[in-house]
Design a protein around this motif. Structure first.
Motif, PDB file in Angstrom:
ATOM      1  N   THR A 147       0.892  -1.362  -0.008  1.00  0.00           N
ATOM      2  CA  THR A 147      -0.204  -0.046   0.060  1.00  0.00           C
ATOM      3  C   THR A 147       0.898   1.246   0.199  1.00  0.00           C
ATOM      4  OG1 THR A 147      -1.844  -1.121   0.938  1.00  0.00           O
ATOM      5  CG2 THR A 147      -1.803   1.255   1.171  1.00  0.00           C
ATOM      6  N   ALA A 148       0.698   2.116  -0.916  1.00  0.00           N
ATOM      7  CA  ALA A 148       1.528   3.359  -1.180  1.00  0.00           C
ATOM      8  C   ALA A 148       1.091   4.473  -0.740  1.00  0.00           C
ATOM      9  CB  ALA A 148       1.800   3.094  -2.702  1.00  0.00           C
ATOM     10  N   ALA A 149       1.786   5.522  -0.199  1.00  0.00           N
ATOM     11  CA  ALA A 149       1.369   6.985   0.446  1.00  0.00           C
ATOM     12  C   ALA A 149       2.101   7.858  -0.429  1.00  0.00           C
ATOM     13  CB  ALA A 149       1.289   7.128   1.629  1.00  0.00           C
ATOM     14  N   VAL A 157      -1.788  10.971  -0.116  1.00  0.00           N
ATOM     15  CA  VAL A 157      -2.508  10.068  -0.994  1.00  0.00           C
ATOM     16  C   VAL A 157      -2.297   8.710  -0.956  1.00  0.00           C
ATOM     17  CG1 VAL A 157      -3.932   9.820  -3.006  1.00  0.00           C
ATOM     18  CG2 VAL A 157      -2.996  12.226  -2.268  1.00  0.00           C
ATOM     19  N   ILE A 158      -3.275   8.024  -0.179  1.00  0.00           N
ATOM     20  CA  ILE A 158      -2.954   6.456  -0.124  1.00  0.00           C
ATOM     21  C   ILE A 158      -3.883   5.621  -1.233  1.00  0.00           C
ATOM     22  CG2 ILE A 158      -3.312   4.760   1.708  1.00  0.00           C
ATOM     23  CD1 ILE A 158      -2.805   6.968   3.483  1.00  0.00           C
ATOM     24  N   ASN A 159      -2.971   4.568  -1.666  1.00  0.00           N
ATOM     25  CA  ASN A 159      -3.761   3.777  -2.468  1.00  0.00           C
ATOM     26  C   ASN A 159      -3.096   2.289  -2.204  1.00  0.00           C
ATOM     27  OD1 ASN A 159      -5.727   4.961  -4.795  1.00  0.00           O
ATOM     28  ND2 ASN A 159      -3.738   6.285  -4.548  1.00  0.00           N
ATOM     29  N   GLY A 160      -4.215   1.274  -2.219  1.00  0.00           N
ATOM     30  CA  GLY A 160      -3.602  -0.274  -1.988  1.00  0.00           C
ATOM     31  C   GLY A 160      -5.000  -0.888  -1.387  1.00  0.00           C
ATOM     32  N   GLU A 203     -12.888   2.119   1.296  1.00  0.00           N
ATOM     33  CA  GLU A 203     -14.223   1.323   0.611  1.00  0.00           C
ATOM     34  C   GLU A 203     -14.112  -0.256   1.427  1.00  0.00           C
ATOM     35  OE1 GLU A 203     -15.642  -0.913  -3.118  1.00  0.00           O
ATOM     36  OE2 GLU A 203     -14.233   0.580  -3.469  1.00  0.00           O
ATOM     37  N   LEU A 204     -15.116  -0.469   2.261  1.00  0.00           N
ATOM     38  CA  LEU A 204     -15.028  -1.899   2.571  1.00  0.00           C
ATOM     39  C   LEU A 204     -15.753  -2.875   1.518  1.00  0.00           C
ATOM     40  CD1 LEU A 204     -15.220  -3.960   5.101  1.00  0.00           C
ATOM     41  CD2 LEU A 204     -17.487  -3.160   5.474  1.00  0.00           C
ATOM     42  N   GLU A 205     -14.861  -3.726   0.937  1.00  0.00           N
ATOM     43  CA  GLU A 205     -15.439  -4.324  -0.219  1.00  0.00           C
ATOM     44  C   GLU A 205     -16.415  -5.410   0.365  1.00  0.00           C
ATOM     45  OE1 GLU A 205     -12.307  -5.969  -2.589  1.00  0.00           O
ATOM     46  OE2 GLU A 205     -11.527  -4.097  -3.376  1.00  0.00           O
ATOM     47  N   VAL A 222     -10.706  -4.511   2.453  1.00  0.00           N
ATOM     48  CA  VAL A 222     -10.493  -3.063   2.250  1.00  0.00           C
ATOM     49  C   VAL A 222      -9.876  -2.393   1.183  1.00  0.00           C
ATOM     50  CG1 VAL A 222     -10.355  -0.720   3.588  1.00  0.00           C
ATOM     51  CG2 VAL A 222     -10.809  -2.884   4.986  1.00  0.00           C
ATOM     52  N   ARG A 223     -10.588  -1.570   0.602  1.00  0.00           N
ATOM     53  CA  ARG A 223      -9.625  -0.955  -0.484  1.00  0.00           C
ATOM     54  C   ARG A 223      -9.502   0.857  -0.115  1.00  0.00           C
ATOM     55  NH1 ARG A 223      -8.165  -1.767  -5.877  1.00  0.00           N
ATOM     56  NH2 ARG A 223      -9.670  -3.820  -5.612  1.00  0.00           N
ATOM     57  N   PHE A 224      -8.124   1.199  -0.369  1.00  0.00           N
ATOM     58  CA  PHE A 224      -7.920   2.588  -0.178  1.00  0.00           C
ATOM     59  C   PHE A 224      -7.967   3.251  -1.883  1.00  0.00           C
ATOM     60  CE2 PHE A 224      -5.777   0.800   3.648  1.00  0.00           C
ATOM     61  CZ  PHE A 224      -6.941   1.163   4.484  1.00  0.00           C
ATOM     62  N   ASP A 225      -8.672   4.209  -2.100  1.00  0.00           N
ATOM     63  CA  ASP A 225      -8.605   4.643  -3.317  1.00  0.00           C
ATOM     64  C   ASP A 225      -8.588   6.130  -3.364  1.00  0.00           C
ATOM     65  OD1 ASP A 225      -9.138   5.263  -5.965  1.00  0.00           O
ATOM     66  OD2 ASP A 225     -11.446   4.484  -6.167  1.00  0.00           O
ATOM     67  N   ASP A 226      -7.441   6.503  -3.576  1.00  0.00           N
ATOM     68  CA  ASP A 226      -6.904   7.850  -3.433  1.00  0.00           C
ATOM     69  C   ASP A 226      -7.687   8.710  -1.922  1.00  0.00           C
ATOM     70  OD1 ASP A 226      -5.734   8.274  -5.791  1.00  0.00           O
ATOM     71  OD2 ASP A 226      -7.559   8.779  -6.931  1.00  0.00           O
TER      72      ASP A 226
END
Length: 392
Positions: A147-149, A157-160, A203-205, A222-226
């Motif tokens: 997971t990247a920030a 801004v975190i995505n992962g 986002e809780l998938e 869980v997904r982190f989208d921006d």
């Protein structure tokens, strides 16, 4: 000199907790709100209210937050009593992951962060998560964190994608581990962030179907989208997440062991009662050598696990980090308590694999416990490395 005597005041609190669990919490074990994903948030709120009324809620919290701040050795006695029912730690607010998260936040959160994210968890008003584990990424080896920030000088801004995130559904206090990318504005590396679970970008998938049923709202994907978080949400220092994770993990491994020792003791108690009253081939089951040996093996294992936990807690109370000791205890206790639960199922026979008693659920949960906070093999690997570096 080693003294195994439990002081009177500690024994009194232990007995108070045990009585509360037996009288107030055990009756909820058949509540329909205990789902295949664990107790739901509505049930947790009700149970927490009972503990609050009894003056026992979050008894392990630091003094400055209104708790009793027991030592690690004292926690061993109290958490075992709480674990008599798997709902006990939920009610008393000393269950994972909240207990470990509260410990971590009390050590490194700023005053502002503590007021916003820690105090509501201590009060039982909201739950927390520790979002590290990833499918194909960080798990037993957190160095694989994917997971990247990205830091632009103002916000991260975190995505992962994460999974097996315990209690993710409806949790409000989130501790997120992400790898800060190299940037021109400051340091990089694995970092912890604090945020509200309702922040846009989380986002809780789904909630995963797992074999354990003791954690509130189960384990989420869980997904982190921006996910955009300001610099003030960094927990501790940038690049120090793995060090902070170890700060949290050593005590958390032990509190897992304490709680599950209580559950295994409950299973043994049920097996003993069954062996006394159920007859087979002309006499009570307990008078058959095979059953009596299983009960004896259980009693030996329970006491050895208890002493191992106390020893590691003594190490932590003496100021040591306890990584080596907690790994030894987690590896040993998780395996031994699983054997205890397995023998209890065997003694109960067909009833043991049903929901007629809590033993079947304890067995399933205990199997999962062998993986919590690192599987046995990872701990043994770490133990062996330590032994090879520093032979006795």
């Amino acid at each position: 000199m080693i003294d195994f005597e439990i002081p009177d005041d500690l024994a009194a609190l232990r007995d108070e907790i045990r009585a509360f669990v037996v009288e107030k919490i055990v009756p909820y074990e058949r509540d329909p709100r205990v789902t295949r994903h664990g107790p739901n948030e509505d049930l947790r709120t009700e149970l927490v209210g009972l503990a609050r009324d009894a003056g026992l809620l979050t008894f392990q919290a630091p003094h400055r937050f209104g708790g009793r701040e027991p030592s690690h050795r004292e926690q061993a006695v109290l958490f075992e009593a709480a674990g008599w029912s798997t709902l006990g730690p939920v009610a008393l607010n000393c269950a994972a992951p909240d207990e470990g998260n509260m410990y971590l936040l009390s050590k490194i959160a700023t005053e502002e962060q503590a007021d916003k994210f820690l105090v509501p968890v201590i009060d039982g008003r909201q739950r927390s998560v520790f979002a590290m584990t990833e499918p194909g990424g960080a798990g037993s080896d957190p160095n694989q964190l994917a997971t990247a920030a990205v830091f632009d000088g103002t916000d991260y801004v975190i995505n992962g994608r994460k999974w097996l995130i315990t209690g993710a559904n409806k949790a409000r206090t989130w501790i997120i581990m992400a790898r800060v990318a190299p940037n021109a504005h400051g340091p990089d590396g694995p970092t912890l962030f604090l945020c509200d679970g309702q922040t846009p970008g989380i986002e809780l998938e789904r909630v995963m179907d797992t074999m354990d049923r003791n954690y509130v709202e189960g384990h989420g994907v869980v997904r982190f989208d921006d996910l955009r978080l300001p610099a003030a949400t960094v927990l501790g220092e940038v690049g120090q997440a793995l060090r902070y994770a170890q700060l949290r993990l050593a005590p958390a491994r032990l509190t897992h062991c304490m709680r599950w020792l209580g559950a295994a003791s409950r299973a043994q108690s049920i097996a003993i009662d069954h062996a006394r009253t159920r007859t087979g081939f002309g006499k009570p089951l307990g008078e058959h050598q095979g059953v009596s040996f299983m009960l004896a093996d259980n009693e030996i294992a329970l006491q050895q696990c208890r002493l191992a936990i106390w020893w590691a807690c003594w190490t932590l109370d003496g100021g040591a980090k306890g990584r080596h000791e907690s790994s030894m205890v987690k590896a040993y206790v998780s395996e031994e308590l699983f054997k205890v639960a397995d023998r209890c199922v065997q003694i109960l026979g067909g009833m043991g694999i049903s929901d007629e008693t809590p033993v079947g659920a304890i067995f399933s949960d205990m199997r999962a416990f062998r993986l919590y906070d690192g599987p046995t093999e990872v701990h043994k690997y770490a133990i062996a490395r330590q032994v090879l570096r520093n032979p006795s």
